[in-house]
Design a protein around this motif. Structure first.
Motif, PDB file in Angstrom:
ATOM      1  N   UNK A 352       0.454  -1.181  -0.111  1.00  0.00           N
ATOM      2  CA  UNK A 352      -0.167  -0.126  -0.184  1.00  0.00           C
ATOM      3  C   UNK A 352       0.886   1.447   0.082  1.00  0.00           C
ATOM      4  N   UNK A 353       2.234   1.024   0.746  1.00  0.00           N
ATOM      5  CA  UNK A 353       2.486   2.738   0.532  1.00  0.00           C
ATOM      6  C   UNK A 353       3.559   2.290  -0.841  1.00  0.00           C
ATOM      7  N   UNK A 354       4.180   1.328  -0.821  1.00  0.00           N
ATOM      8  CA  UNK A 354       4.667   1.890  -2.392  1.00  0.00           C
ATOM      9  C   UNK A 354       3.564   2.175  -3.444  1.00  0.00           C
ATOM     10  N   UNK A 355       2.587   1.351  -3.801  1.00  0.00           N
ATOM     11  CA  UNK A 355       1.062   1.656  -4.070  1.00  0.00           C
ATOM     12  C   UNK A 355       0.961   3.589  -4.066  1.00  0.00           C
ATOM     13  N   UNK A 356       0.862   4.273  -2.521  1.00  0.00           N
ATOM     14  CA  UNK A 356       0.401   5.499  -2.516  1.00  0.00           C
ATOM     15  C   UNK A 356       1.948   6.222  -2.898  1.00  0.00           C
ATOM     16  N   UNK A 357       2.084   6.296  -2.879  1.00  0.00           N
ATOM     17  CA  UNK A 357       4.085   6.596  -3.505  1.00  0.00           C
ATOM     18  C   UNK A 357       4.165   6.888  -4.895  1.00  0.00           C
ATOM     19  N   UNK A 358       3.839   5.701  -5.598  1.00  0.00           N
ATOM     20  CA  UNK A 358       3.429   5.682  -6.816  1.00  0.00           C
ATOM     21  C   UNK A 358       2.553   6.495  -7.288  1.00  0.00           C
TER      22      UNK A 358
END
Length: 610
Positions: A352-358
């Motif tokens: 979820x963190x990398x999806x939001x950052x992306x």
């Protein structure tokens, strides 16, 4: 030689730590910086305000003078000059900004005031608008001049100290990176402090241009992802796209600058839950100390880097600089701190963190491309910085892009750009004339003074001429190159550029002659360039033709096993198939399933969707 990119001007604006400025302006226009353009800070938020000006309202001095389009309307008397000097001295400023009405057309009154203030206050920096930005639009010109005065004492002291220290160490020459992607001498940089407002990130875009040239690609979307932020930018036609109407810290700054959209999505950006329970990334960063939790330096809050470690993208067995080893358990503990709302599975939280950052970075890339009429699907993505190449495939798919270039040594690309940046100076002259009926000789005569000044500033450099054009009545301009002095060539170039960016050419064919809206020139520009040393990429000396091994990692919620390659050793012509991890000394790249890569002779990896 030392080439220096600095954030001292950027930080001074963001932190409001510049000089105390007195603004001297035409009487009746003292409130200009507060009136702005009467636009809202946020269109649908009536409670949000613009950041306050850099000048206190009590530190504005009105001058009894007036110049109009046709000449002097109210003369500036010697008595008024003495009164203004006394008023400014009484306010005890650290710097003075002078911005009088129509000084871009006739700077006589500004020159007199500037000379008098410099004589009376020899230790106080004085910035006059005709020296900083001799262009129309009073608000932008006044704001930019105020920024120059606000920054000049701090920037000049810093550069003088740096230059002196280098001379003591027998380093022969210092050059300072500017926002426009070129370098200047220490004296020129100190005298044009506002031109350093985006000095730091500009080098990366120059480096991206060099990589694009090496692999034969001229249209690039670039993303520089570091520890605190990610910077999105463009290379169009083989040159970084410049934009002269931006802002830093909410303060308008109308000087030439490489177009950069910065978002809070770096490796150290902290993941958190907002008041509604939604997962957010940034703007707060863990910084270098204590850094991400996985660094083992005392950090406990989850960051994007922690998420990458938990997903297996970064190798916990490979030490970082100074022998720092990544701690996966610490990363997982930090991610679980987000609480039961997100879930107790560290890998799911990390995804979820990398999806939001992306998603945050994808929006920035769209703002520099789609919002300017450019189709990212026709461009190539070039991610760099310490973390950019980990997100290349994710971002390319979000924007519908089919090709990616991973540069050799992505983490050092900004340094490469600095080392190879050209010497550059930007000169401007106001020239408000319709193209129709313009005599070639009049155009040549108008260019002559700034061309001569450019040749004086950087002898032997290339002198590139440009014109800011618009359809009559428009509130914005498009800058086009000027080749020759024939006005119809300028019109044709402008119509073509306007059609490419905005979808129409004013109703005319763009080839001159009849039809279409009238075109007018607003400003003339001269860019003075002396190219820097071009790098020689030594990719042909690499010998790595086989993966180092295989290891499991998680991509988009799915646990897979992929090959691991040494990014710094990939030999020319090697092909690799995703999923794969390319681990380098300064950065790591992730090749997701559905992507394949070929190693270019430069050492860059060209990725394409299969």
């Amino acid at each position: 030689m030392l080439i220096h990119g600095t954030t001292i001007a950027t930080n001074a604006l963001l932190e409001r730590r510049g000089a105390r400025v007195v603004l001297v302006t035409t009487r009746g226009f003292e409130d200009l910086l507060w009136l702005r353009r009467q636009d809202r800070a946020a269109l649908y938020d009536l409670a949000r305000d613009h950041p306050p000006p850099l000048v206190a309202r009590g530190d504005v001095v009105g001058v009894a003078e007036r110049i109009g389009p046709a000449g002097v309307l109210e003369p500036l008397t010697e008595g008024e000059v003495a009164r203004v000097v006394a008023a400014v001295r009484g306010l005890a400023p650290e710097a003075v900004a002078i911005a009088l009405l129509f000084a871009f057309r006739d700077p006589t009154h500004e020159r007199r005031l500037a000379a008098a203030l410099r004589d009376a206050l020899p230790r106080v920096a004085v910035a006059a608008s005709h020296e900083v930005l001799p262009a129309f639009r009073e608000f932008e010109r006044t704001s930019t001049t105020t920024v120059e005065a606000y920054l000049r004492p701090r920037v000049s002291t810093y550069i003088e100290r740096l230059d002196g220290g280098l001379r003591e160490r027998a380093i022969g020459a210092l050059r300072v990176m500017t926002s426009s992607g070129g370098t200047r001498t220490p004296a020129a940089a100190a005298a044009h402090a506002a031109s350093l407002a985006l000095s730091g990130p500009a080098g990366g875009v120059v480096g991206a241009r060099l990589i694009g040239a090496a692999v034969g690609l001229s249209d690039l979307l670039t993303l520089d992802m570091g520890g605190t932020s990610a910077d999105a930018s463009l290379v169009v036609g083989g040159a970084p796209l410049a934009d002269g109407a931006g802002s830093v810290g909410g303060v308008p700054l109308a000087l030439p600058a490489v177009l950069i959209e910065t978002v809070s999505a770096g490796g150290g950006s902290i993941a958190r839950l907002d008041e509604g329970g939604a997962l957010r990334v940034g703007p707060e960063s863990a910084g270098a100390v204590p850094g991400p939790a996985c660094y083992g330096r005392g950090g406990e809050r989850p960051t994007v880097t922690d998420a990458c470690v938990a997903l297996g993208w970064l190798d916990a067995d490979s030490p970082l600089a100074d022998g720092v080893r990544l701690d996966p358990r610490a990363a997982e503990r930090a991610l679980r701190r987000l609480g039961p709302t997100v879930g107790s599975d560290a890998a799911r939280v990390a995804a979820g963190v990398v999806a939001v950052a992306g998603a945050v970075m994808a929006r920035a890339l769209k703002r520099v491309s789609v919002a300017r009429g450019l189709d990212p699907r026709r461009m190539t993505l070039l991610p760099f910085g310490g973390a950019g190449a980990l997100f290349g495939c994710q971002l390319a798919e979000a924007l519908g892009m089919g090709t990616i270039v991973i540069p050799p040594h992505p983490g050092a690309l900004s340094a490469l750009g600095l080392a190879s940046a050209p010497e550059r100076a930007d000169l401007l002259a106001s020239f408000h004339r319709p193209v129709d009926g313009l005599e070639p000789r009049a155009l040549a005569q108008a260019f002559a003074p700034i061309v001569a000044e450019g040749a004086r500033q950087i002898p032997g450099a290339a002198l590139l001429r440009y014109a800011d054009c618009r359809f009559a009545g428009q509130g914005y301009e498009v800058t086009v190159p000027v080749e020759g002095d024939e006005p119809e060539r300028i019109r044709a170039a402008f119509v073509a550029a306007h059609r490419a960016r905005y979808g129409h050419g004013g109703g005319g064919g763009g080839g001159g002659g009849g039809g279409g809206l009238a075109v007018e020139i607003v400003n003339l520009r001269v860019v003075v360039l002396r190219e820097g040393p071009l790098p020689r990429f030594a990719g042909e000396h690499r010998s790595g033709r086989r993966p180092l091994g295989r290891r499991p990692f998680v991509v988009r919620g799915e646990r897979i096993t992929g090959s691991v390659w040494a990014l710094d050793q990939l030999a020319t012509g090697v092909t690799l198939q995703g999923p794969a991890i390319l681990a380098g000394g300064d950065a790591t790249a992730l090749v997701e399933p559905g992507w394949c890569g070929t190693v270019h002779p430069s050492g860059a990896v060209l990725l394409a969707r299969t």
